[in-house]
Motif scaffolding. Structure first.
Motif, PDB file in Angstrom:
ATOM      1  N   LEU A  60      47.839  34.975   2.085  1.00 37.21           N
ATOM      2  CA  LEU A  60      48.272  33.849   1.256  1.00 37.21           C
ATOM      3  C   LEU A  60      49.402  34.252   0.311  1.00 37.21           C
ATOM      4  CD1 LEU A  60      44.831  32.197   0.336  1.00 37.21           C
ATOM      5  CD2 LEU A  60      46.500  31.424   2.028  1.00 37.21           C
ATOM      6  N   THR A  61      49.295  35.471  -0.225  1.00 38.92           N
ATOM      7  CA  THR A  61      50.347  35.963  -1.125  1.00 38.92           C
ATOM      8  C   THR A  61      51.671  36.108  -0.379  1.00 38.92           C
ATOM      9  OG1 THR A  61      48.698  37.139  -2.440  1.00 38.92           O
ATOM     10  CG2 THR A  61      50.990  37.833  -2.678  1.00 38.92           C
ATOM     11  N   SER A  62      51.614  36.705   0.826  1.00 41.01           N
ATOM     12  CA  SER A  62      52.834  36.887   1.628  1.00 41.01           C
ATOM     13  C   SER A  62      53.409  35.552   2.051  1.00 41.01           C
ATOM     14  CB  SER A  62      52.522  37.744   2.858  1.00 41.01           C
ATOM     15  OG  SER A  62      52.095  39.031   2.477  1.00 41.01           O
ATOM     16  N   LEU A  63      52.538  34.599   2.397  1.00 39.67           N
ATOM     17  CA  LEU A  63      53.009  33.282   2.814  1.00 39.67           C
ATOM     18  C   LEU A  63      53.711  32.575   1.648  1.00 39.67           C
ATOM     19  CD1 LEU A  63      53.057  31.204   5.126  1.00 39.67           C
ATOM     20  CD2 LEU A  63      50.928  30.259   4.194  1.00 39.67           C
ATOM     21  N   ALA A  64      53.186  32.724   0.449  1.00 40.07           N
ATOM     22  CA  ALA A  64      53.820  32.111  -0.725  1.00 40.07           C
ATOM     23  C   ALA A  64      55.185  32.745  -0.989  1.00 40.07           C
ATOM     24  CB  ALA A  64      52.902  32.253  -1.936  1.00 40.07           C
ATOM     25  N   GLU A  65      55.277  34.056  -0.828  1.00 41.65           N
ATOM     26  CA  GLU A  65      56.564  34.738  -1.015  1.00 41.65           C
ATOM     27  C   GLU A  65      57.577  34.283   0.040  1.00 41.65           C
ATOM     28  OE1 GLU A  65      55.948  38.917  -1.045  1.00 41.65           O
ATOM     29  OE2 GLU A  65      54.653  38.896  -2.818  1.00 41.65           O
ATOM     30  N   TYR A  66      57.098  34.162   1.291  1.00 44.62           N
ATOM     31  CA  TYR A  66      57.965  33.707   2.374  1.00 44.62           C
ATOM     32  C   TYR A  66      58.503  32.308   2.071  1.00 44.62           C
ATOM     33  CZ  TYR A  66      59.504  32.953   7.223  1.00 44.62           C
ATOM     34  OH  TYR A  66      60.250  32.705   8.358  1.00 44.62           O
ATOM     35  N   LYS A  67      57.633  31.460   1.547  1.00 47.43           N
ATOM     36  CA  LYS A  67      58.041  30.092   1.237  1.00 47.43           C
ATOM     37  C   LYS A  67      59.099  30.081   0.135  1.00 47.43           C
ATOM     38  CE  LYS A  67      56.139  25.536   0.194  1.00 47.43           C
ATOM     39  NZ  LYS A  67      54.917  24.753  -0.079  1.00 47.43           N
ATOM     40  N   SER A  68      58.926  30.946  -0.881  1.00 42.07           N
ATOM     41  CA  SER A  68      59.911  30.995  -1.964  1.00 42.07           C
ATOM     42  C   SER A  68      61.272  31.466  -1.445  1.00 42.07           C
ATOM     43  CB  SER A  68      59.418  31.921  -3.075  1.00 42.07           C
ATOM     44  OG  SER A  68      59.330  33.265  -2.623  1.00 42.07           O
ATOM     45  N   HIS A  69      61.277  32.419  -0.504  1.00 42.20           N
ATOM     46  CA  HIS A  69      62.539  32.868   0.085  1.00 42.20           C
ATOM     47  C   HIS A  69      63.186  31.755   0.899  1.00 42.20           C
ATOM     48  CE1 HIS A  69      62.490  37.034  -1.176  1.00 42.20           C
ATOM     49  NE2 HIS A  69      61.248  37.195  -0.719  1.00 42.20           N
ATOM     50  N   ASN A 119      57.884  40.430   8.086  1.00 42.72           N
ATOM     51  CA  ASN A 119      57.197  41.495   8.832  1.00 42.72           C
ATOM     52  C   ASN A 119      55.792  41.743   8.279  1.00 42.72           C
ATOM     53  OD1 ASN A 119      59.475  41.813  10.425  1.00 42.72           O
ATOM     54  ND2 ASN A 119      60.315  43.484   9.170  1.00 42.72           N
ATOM     55  N   GLN A 120      55.672  41.709   6.957  1.00 43.86           N
ATOM     56  CA  GLN A 120      54.365  41.900   6.334  1.00 43.86           C
ATOM     57  C   GLN A 120      53.417  40.773   6.718  1.00 43.86           C
ATOM     58  OE1 GLN A 120      54.507  42.022   2.060  1.00 43.86           O
ATOM     59  NE2 GLN A 120      52.385  42.655   1.847  1.00 43.86           N
ATOM     60  N   LEU A 121      53.945  39.554   6.738  1.00 43.65           N
ATOM     61  CA  LEU A 121      53.130  38.393   7.098  1.00 43.65           C
ATOM     62  C   LEU A 121      52.617  38.514   8.527  1.00 43.65           C
ATOM     63  CD1 LEU A 121      52.139  35.630   6.052  1.00 43.65           C
ATOM     64  CD2 LEU A 121      54.192  34.618   7.066  1.00 43.65           C
ATOM     65  N   GLU A 122      53.509  38.894   9.439  1.00 45.04           N
ATOM     66  CA  GLU A 122      53.086  39.049  10.831  1.00 45.04           C
ATOM     67  C   GLU A 122      52.086  40.190  10.992  1.00 45.04           C
ATOM     68  OE1 GLU A 122      56.723  39.566  12.923  1.00 45.04           O
ATOM     69  OE2 GLU A 122      57.150  37.401  13.058  1.00 45.04           O
ATOM     70  N   GLY A 123      52.290  41.254  10.223  1.00 43.58           N
ATOM     71  CA  GLY A 123      51.342  42.369  10.278  1.00 43.58           C
ATOM     72  C   GLY A 123      49.969  41.974   9.777  1.00 43.58           C
ATOM     73  N   ILE A 124      49.935  41.161   8.721  1.00 47.73           N
ATOM     74  CA  ILE A 124      48.640  40.717   8.183  1.00 47.73           C
ATOM     75  C   ILE A 124      47.938  39.801   9.170  1.00 47.73           C
ATOM     76  CG2 ILE A 124      47.568  39.312   6.374  1.00 47.73           C
ATOM     77  CD1 ILE A 124      49.695  40.376   4.447  1.00 47.73           C
ATOM     78  N   VAL A 125      48.697  38.919   9.824  1.00 44.60           N
ATOM     79  CA  VAL A 125      48.102  38.044  10.849  1.00 44.60           C
ATOM     80  C   VAL A 125      47.477  38.883  11.963  1.00 44.60           C
ATOM     81  CG1 VAL A 125      48.604  36.322  12.628  1.00 44.60           C
ATOM     82  CG2 VAL A 125      49.592  36.078  10.337  1.00 44.60           C
TER      83      VAL A 125
END
Length: 321
Positions: free
Chosen positions: A120-129, A160-166
């Motif tokens: 969720l944290t990575s997804l929020a960061e991705y959205k801000s970018h 990349n972090q988001l995909e790794g977490i998935v």
């Protein structure tokens, strides 16, 4: 168990049938509960592992689509095309949030909860970018937009972090499903062992109880039959002990009375044979033909003796007229 021996044969047989029914019910209930437990384990595996795996697959697929749309919005040149890709990006984010809510309801372990929190944290960061990238694409500042996606950029690191977490969440789910499968298999094996044990134990108890019941009924009857044969051969020195109040005990008491009667008549016969005419013949009932006959014999012999004594006295006195 003296109380059981005093029960009637009918009640004993009913209790034995009830005992068999109870064992059958126990085995049946155990089988049903075991089946329900195994079925519950299968349902838990489906809802807590297979469904989340499907949801996580949708998340992985949507994340890839989001990356492609992010690239395509930079390449798009017309406002219509840019709006189309923008709407797709916003739709994919909406889908990811829905999938995340569905997945969060199925979380079972602390490890899974921790990794999902990172997601969720990575997804929020991705959205801000992306919020920063979309205006650049809309104003055709493609060079600046590509810099945000370049290797080593913060946005690329987040993606990349988001995909790794998935992928990590998928691995956690697969491992959990494997452990759950093993647990269900162990449960099924243990329940099968328990069921077989109870069936065998129930069978042994039923057989043992059946032998005990049949012995409780047949043994005294066999003993009575043997003593009846001895009595038929003229043996009167027979002892029978009655220690129950059931039908067999009643039969034993009847045999005891019969033996006492025959033994009494035999004693009367012995005394008569020895010339003891003062013997008292006990007539037990109006239908006691044998005792009545013995009494008639005693009375007849006594009469003959009295007549013989009179004749002898008359002979001695010379008065035979």
């Amino acid at each position: 168990m003296s109380w059981f021996k005093n029960l009637t044969i009918k009640i004993k047989l009913l209790i034995s049938f009830l005992f068999f029914v109870i064992i059958t019910v126990v085995v049946g209930v155990l089988g049903i509960t075991s089946g329900n437990l195994i079925a519950k384990g299968g349902e838990e595996m489906y809802y807590n592992n297979l469904v989340p795996l499907k949801t996580m697959g949708e998340i992985a697929s949507t994340t890839q689509k989001l990356r492609i749309s992010t690239r395509d919005i930079i390449f798009a040149q017309t406002p219509e095309s840019i709006d189309q890709h923008k709407n797709r990006i916003l739709g994919y984010f909406s889908n990811l949030e829905e999938y995340g809510e569905e997945y969060q309801k199925t979380i079972e372990t602390k490890e899974e909860e921790k990794v999902f929190s990172e997601y969720l944290t990575s997804l929020a960061e991705y959205k801000s970018h992306l919020i920063n990238l979309i205006p650049l694409a809309e104003t055709n500042q493609d060079s600046s937009a590509f810099l945000l996606l370049a290797d080593g950029s913060e946005m690329r690191k987040v993606v990349n972090q988001l995909e790794g977490i998935v992928g990590q969440l998928q691995t956690v789910l697969v491992n959990y499903a494997e452990n759950k499968k093993i647990a269900n298999r162990n449960l099924a094996d243990s329940r099968a062992t328990l069921l077989i044990t109870v069936i065998l134990l129930g069978a042994l108890l039923t057989i043992g109880f059946g032998f005990w019941i049949t012995g409780l009924i047949s043994k005294p009857i066999r003993e009575l039959a043997l003593k009846g044969d001895r009595l038929a051969l003229g043996e009167v020195d027979i002892e029978i002990i009655s220690n129950t109040n059931d039908e067999i005990g009643i039969l034993q008491k009847s045999f005891i009375k019969m033996i006492e009667g025959i033994r009494g008549n035999a004693l009367v016969a012995e005394k008569i044979a020895a010339g003891q005419l003062d013997v008292v013949v006990n007539i037990r009932s109006e239908k006691d033909v044998l005792s009545k006959a013995f009494k008639q014999v005693v009375d007849s012999v006594k009469g003959l003796i009295e007549e013989s004594v009179k004749l002898s006295n008359y002979a001695i006195a010379g008065n035979l007229s």
